[in-house]
Design an enzyme around this catalytic site. Structure first.
Site, PDB file in Angstrom:
ATOM      1  N   HIS A   1      -4.268  -5.470  -3.249  1.00  0.00           N
ATOM      2  CA  HIS A   1      -3.317  -4.682  -2.829  1.00  0.00           C
ATOM      3  C   HIS A   1      -2.551  -4.557  -4.948  1.00  0.00           C
ATOM      4  CE1 HIS A   1       0.957  -4.412  -3.160  1.00  0.00           C
ATOM      5  NE2 HIS A   1       0.942  -2.730  -3.683  1.00  0.00           N
TER       6      HIS A   1
ATOM      7  N   SER B   1      -0.227   2.672  -8.307  1.00  0.00           N
ATOM      8  CA  SER B   1      -0.174   1.929  -6.790  1.00  0.00           C
ATOM      9  C   SER B   1      -1.700   1.458  -6.711  1.00  0.00           C
ATOM     10  CB  SER B   1       0.971   2.013  -6.412  1.00  0.00           C
ATOM     11  OG  SER B   1       0.896   1.041  -4.998  1.00  0.00           O
TER      12      SER B   1
ATOM     13  N   ASN C   1       0.751  -3.137  -7.810  1.00  0.00           N
ATOM     14  CA  ASN C   1       1.426  -2.136  -7.727  1.00  0.00           C
ATOM     15  C   ASN C   1       2.200  -2.901  -9.204  1.00  0.00           C
ATOM     16  OD1 ASN C   1       4.523  -1.618  -7.174  1.00  0.00           O
ATOM     17  ND2 ASN C   1       3.179   0.925  -6.750  1.00  0.00           N
ATOM     18  N   TYR C   2       2.593  -1.488  -9.995  1.00  0.00           N
ATOM     19  CA  TYR C   2       3.240  -1.973 -11.669  1.00  0.00           C
ATOM     20  C   TYR C   2       4.155  -0.290 -11.381  1.00  0.00           C
ATOM     21  CZ  TYR C   2       0.896  -6.198 -10.959  1.00  0.00           C
ATOM     22  OH  TYR C   2       0.486  -7.515 -11.100  1.00  0.00           O
ATOM     23  N   ARG C   3       5.236  -0.674 -11.565  1.00  0.00           N
ATOM     24  CA  ARG C   3       6.026   0.706 -11.555  1.00  0.00           C
ATOM     25  C   ARG C   3       7.813  -0.299 -12.354  1.00  0.00           C
ATOM     26  NH1 ARG C   3       6.202  -2.688  -7.132  1.00  0.00           N
ATOM     27  NH2 ARG C   3       8.586  -3.702  -6.127  1.00  0.00           N
TER      28      ARG C   3
ATOM     29  N   GLY D   1      10.196  15.362  -1.210  1.00  0.00           N
ATOM     30  CA  GLY D   1       9.510  16.036  -2.008  1.00  0.00           C
ATOM     31  C   GLY D   1       8.321  14.730  -1.914  1.00  0.00           C
ATOM     32  N   SER D   2       8.477  13.737  -1.367  1.00  0.00           N
ATOM     33  CA  SER D   2       7.390  12.912  -1.560  1.00  0.00           C
ATOM     34  C   SER D   2       6.121  12.932  -1.418  1.00  0.00           C
ATOM     35  CB  SER D   2       7.536  11.434  -0.742  1.00  0.00           C
ATOM     36  OG  SER D   2       8.488  10.465  -1.575  1.00  0.00           O
ATOM     37  N   ARG D   3       4.482  12.460  -1.614  1.00  0.00           N
ATOM     38  CA  ARG D   3       3.154  13.969  -0.497  1.00  0.00           C
ATOM     39  C   ARG D   3       3.251  12.174   0.082  1.00  0.00           C
ATOM     40  NH1 ARG D   3      -2.312  13.690  -2.653  1.00  0.00           N
ATOM     41  NH2 ARG D   3      -2.539  15.346  -2.148  1.00  0.00           N
TER      42      ARG D   3
END
Length: 358
Positions: free
Chosen positions: A162, A148, A164-166, A315-317
């Site tokens: 922007h 991202s 984002n590839y997921r 737990g995400s940053r």
């Protein structure tokens, strides 16, 4: 017989040595293309290189490297801070951030590869999109990975971009796995430049057309609809492509489509930056850029699904999730640009999306 056996062993040893050298050479080439060692480890990815999850992780790592190198080449006085992080629940990521450069005020390119148990809030968000998720004892193991990026240039005549590839995978109670891909690339200019808009959309259309001529118009409309700031009645930018929950016709075909889109990021954006990064601008134009960035922040914090998912995942940053926010932005009370101004021109397009390729 003894001599023949010895020769065969020698040949096998030589072949093994050559194979080992080839592996080392391949590993070194991959290291040079990446910004940091991959989350899953290079040797593990090579060992499982036929598996789609490994191929996707290699793709997002390579995409991160390509984009960072292309941006750094345009802003030689600045450099990317490379920050690797781990998530105690499983996985981790690599955040690459450039700040206060000559060309880019803030440019971030983030890779994350995380796994664990889906939170109830995140599962609820997915079910609201029509996902039928059958948990076992309330637990849903998942794996998610993606690249991202948000790029905020200093010059108001260079657009924000922007992408984002997921890839997402969930294991249900009976052991079956649901999987899907998502992503997109979109452009948010402060001022309208039709030549830039046409170049950006045509490049994305060419990437889509390699796979199916129906994809670009479908995902262009989806992008216009998704990046809509409802409380303002306008889009975040002039769009691009956006898709989610893509799980057909086959995993391999969707992966190849995502790969084509990821490879289109640099050619769709970098020529625009080169064209305008040295344009002169006025304090009034810089002020308008700051106000438009305020709209960017509003969309990301109120509506963006990826931001919401990240904030709901244990737990995400947080630093990586909020990497998309600009370094500076502004909100003025009841600001309205004059009629027939360049500022009013971009607002018209944001309220009424255009077809840029026909």
């Amino acid at each position: 017989l003894g001599l023949g056996l010895w020769r065969r062993r020698q040949q096998a040893a030589m072949a093994a040595s050559e194979e080992d050298e080839a592996e080392k050479k391949e590993e070194e080439e991959l290291r040079q293309r990446f910004m940091a060692p991959p989350v899953s480890g290079l040797r593990e990815l090579r060992r499982r290189r036929r598996e789609l999850r490994s191929r996707m992780e290699l793709l997002i790592m390579e995409t991160q490297g390509e984009v960072c190198r292309a941006l750094a080449a345009l802003d030689p006085g600045a450099s990317f801070a490379v920050d690797t992080w781990e998530r105690k629940e499983g996985g981790g990521g690599i955040s690459c951030v450039l700040q206060d450069g000559e060309v880019f005020e803030k440019a971030g390119v983030n890779v994350s590869v995380v796994s664990g148990l889906l939170s109830e809030e995140a599962a609820r968000q997915m079910r609201s999109r029509g996902k039928s998720l059958k948990a076992k004892d309330g637990k849903l193991p998942f794996c998610a990975m993606g690249v991202s990026s948000v790029i905020h240039p200093k010059n108001p005549h260079v657009p924000t971009m922007h992408f984002n590839y997921r890839y997402f995978e969930i294991e249900e109670a009976d052991g079956t796995k649901q999987w899907w891909f998502g992503g997109g690339t979109d452009l948010t200019p402060t001022y309208l430049n039709e030549e830039d808009a046409v170049h950006f959309h045509k490049t994305l259309k060419e990437a889509c057309d390699k796979h199916d001529l129906k994809l670009y118009p479908k995902y262009k409309k989806w992008c216009d609809d998704y990046f809509y700031i409802k409380h303002r009645g306008e889009r975040r930018g002039i769009g691009g492509i956006f898709f989610d929950d893509m799980d057909s016709p086959s995993k391999e075909e969707v992966f190849q489509f995502v790969k084509s889109c990821a490879k289109a990021v640099v050619p769709c954006y970098i020529p625009i930056v080169k064209r305008h990064c040295h344009d002169s601008f006025t304090p009034e134009e810089k002020l308008w850029q700051q106000l438009r960035r305020g709209r960017y922040v509003e969309f990301n914090l109120v509506y963006d699904r990826g931001t919401k998912f990240g904030l709901l995942t244990p737990g995400s940053r947080i630093e990586s999730i909020l990497m998309s926010l600009p370094l500076t932005a502004r909100w003025e009370y009841m600001h309205t640009p004059p009629e027939s101004s360049k500022e009013a021109e971009i607002l018209e397009v944001l309220r009424n999306p255009k077809d840029w390729v026909h």
